[in-house]
Design an enzyme around this catalytic site. Structure first.
Site, PDB file in Angstrom:
ATOM      1  N   HIS A  68       0.777  -1.158  -0.216  1.00 24.22           N
ATOM      2  CA  HIS A  68       0.270  -0.041   0.125  1.00 24.22           C
ATOM      3  C   HIS A  68       0.799   1.144   0.023  1.00 24.22           C
ATOM      4  CE1 HIS A  68       0.572   1.447   4.222  1.00 24.22           C
ATOM      5  NE2 HIS A  68       0.873   0.426   4.558  1.00 24.22           N
ATOM      6  N   CYS A  69       0.375   2.595  -0.470  1.00 21.21           N
ATOM      7  CA  CYS A  69       1.009   3.676  -0.282  1.00 21.21           C
ATOM      8  C   CYS A  69       0.055   4.511   0.737  1.00 21.21           C
ATOM      9  CB  CYS A  69       1.132   4.244  -1.766  1.00 21.21           C
ATOM     10  SG  CYS A  69      -0.400   4.723  -2.699  1.00 21.21           S
ATOM     11  N   ALA A  70       0.025   6.017   0.498  1.00 20.13           N
ATOM     12  CA  ALA A  70      -0.622   6.660   1.447  1.00 20.13           C
ATOM     13  C   ALA A  70      -2.265   6.486   1.289  1.00 20.13           C
ATOM     14  CB  ALA A  70      -0.094   8.142   1.277  1.00 20.13           C
TER      15      ALA A  70
END
Length: 465
Positions: free
Chosen positions: A26-28
């Site tokens: 995942h990212c932000a």
């Protein structure tokens, strides 16, 4: 069963089950899946899951938008299903091997190098903005002071805050490049520091007329303060050279010989070949960008304001990092940021119009927070969750971005930093530009909102379609 666990189960089922997922990270704002078989992904079912703000395939990944904060909690639940979890770097490498042409992979790598550096450049821009605020005569007069009352030592301190990151930028770039390409980061730092050694003529002094050091009568050698490409190219070659040397030297001598030979060879290459050649290339790139920004009648703002978010969708927008750094280093300001902020704000305005106009509770619950996210500078939820899904709102957002960009261009609006926009971006315009900056954003939002409200979205039309 918790709500987040239920969402995770529905999501895994909709993307084809655990057997169809190679890895997840995942990212932000987004979960990022590497999928075995794209045909097994039930896209409409994914987008109908509660709290999903949009989903799309990009760069070999299936990216599902949840938004900041929530994505971390969903990821924790998804990871419990015995899936292979991967770091973003590992997954990008995995995706790159499967998808994307050479240009796309090169630009993604470019982004990987610059993303870790951007926070300090953002901080530097904020320092510039605050300095611009507190040296204004009107602000000083409020405290009964004049510019002459500011102590020289205080001005020197502000220069340390605003200049350090750019003076030593080659060290930051070389460090990050070595890290991305598998070299030893500390060797990258030292190589980058060699490019700004005080023993070399200062780059800014040479630009003002000082003489460079001439080797062999025709190779000019200077310091590369604020330069990007020389350090980037030297970092790539240096990391690959280090790995090559390490394979060939005996283990007992690795600690001594590998860094010694890497720095010896790369210092010669960087100062006598890479530096002169790519600093010239960098200057040509800057000249092209400046020529575009100086187009008459606000054309630069119209063009960049309209096309910016289209470029963001393609995923190649990281190339703009180089351009913005060069503008800041050479001009001391960033007119590109002033244009881009209206493009981002406009997508938020379009999503806001959809959210206020629709009677669909799920769409309203998706569009309203997505617009807020865009006003904070993150457009993915608004673009992929709302505007692109219905088509016309995205187009109206592009038009709004062009309108705001036009005003930014004809008024010569320019920020003191990079990478933050819309509401957070106000901190880059405290040097007597704040009202003009607000006007540009309001124009982008108002045009996109008005056009979307009148022509861009209708519940009745969506039902018919």
């Amino acid at each position: 069963m918790s709500e987040n666990k239920k969402i995770a189960e529905e999501l895994i089922e909709a993307v084809g089950g655990t057997d169809n997922i190679q890895s997840v990270t995942h990212c932000a704002t987004r979960l990022r899946f590497i999928i075995q078989d794209e045909d097994k992904v039930e896209k409409e079912k994914v987008e109908d899951i509660d709290k999903v703000k949009g989903a799309f395939f990009n760069s070999g990944q299936y990216q599902v938008i949840f938004g900041t904060g929530l994505v971390n909690r969903i990821y924790e639940e998804v990871a419990k299903f015995d899936l292979k979890t991967a770091s973003k770097d590992e997954q990008k490498q995995e995706a790159a091997e499967q998808n994307g042409n050479r240009l796309q992979r090169a630009i993604r790598t470019f982004g990987d190098v610059f993303v870790p550096i951007i926070p300090v450049l953002v901080a530097t821009g904020l320092f510039m903005g605050l300095r611009g605020l507190f040296v204004q005569e009107q602000i000083l007069a409020f405290f009964g002071l004049t510019p002459e009352d500011i102590p020289a030592n205080l001005l020197l301190y502000t220069e340390i805050l605003t200049d350090t990151a750019f003076i030593f930028l080659p060290a930051l770039v070389a460090w990050s490049t070595f890290k991305v390409f598998g070299g030893t980061p500390i060797i990258g730092i030292v190589l980058g520091l060699m490019l700004v050694s005080p023993s070399l003529p200062n780059a800014w002094g040479v630009a003002e007329g000082a003489d460079p050091i001439m080797f062999f009568g025709f190779i000019p050698v200077v310091g590369y303060q604020g330069a990007v490409l020389p350090a980037f190219i030297a970092g790539i070659i240096g990391a690959k050279l280090e790995k090559s040397i390490r394979k060939r030297v005996p283990e007992a001598l690795d600690l001594i010989l590998t860094p010694f030979l890497t720095l010896l060879v790369m210092s010669i290459l960087a100062l006598f070949a890479i530096g002169p050649v790519f600093h010239t290339v960098e200057n040509y790139i800057l000249d092209i960008v400046l020529a575009l920004l100086e187009l008459p009648f606000g054309l630069a703002g119209l063009i960049l304001g309209f096309f910016n978010q289209i470029i963001v969708i393609t995923g190649v927008h990281h190339i703009f990092n180089l351009l913005e750094i060069q503008l800041l280093e050479n001009l001391g300001e960033n007119p590109f940021n002033a244009i881009v902020t209206s493009a981002i704000a406009a997508q938020g305005g379009a999503a806001l119009a959809v959210g206020l106009k629709t009677k669909n509770k799920k769409l309203k619950a998706l569009a309203m927070p997505s617009s807020v996210s865009a006003f904070l500078g993150i457009t993915e939820p608004a673009i992929f969750g709302v505007n692109l899904r219905y088509g016309k709102p995205f187009l109206m957002g592009l038009i709004g971005g062009a309108a705001g960009g036009f005003v930014a261009s004809i008024t010569n609006l320019a920020g003191t930093g990079m990478s933050i926009t819309v509401i957070p971006g106000t901190l880059l315009y405290l040097n007597e530009q704040i009202f003009l900056y607000l006007l540009v954003n309001i124009i982008g939002i108002a045009v996109a909102f008005g056009l979307t409200w009148m022509f861009g979205y209708s519940d009745e039309k969506q039902l018919k379609e």
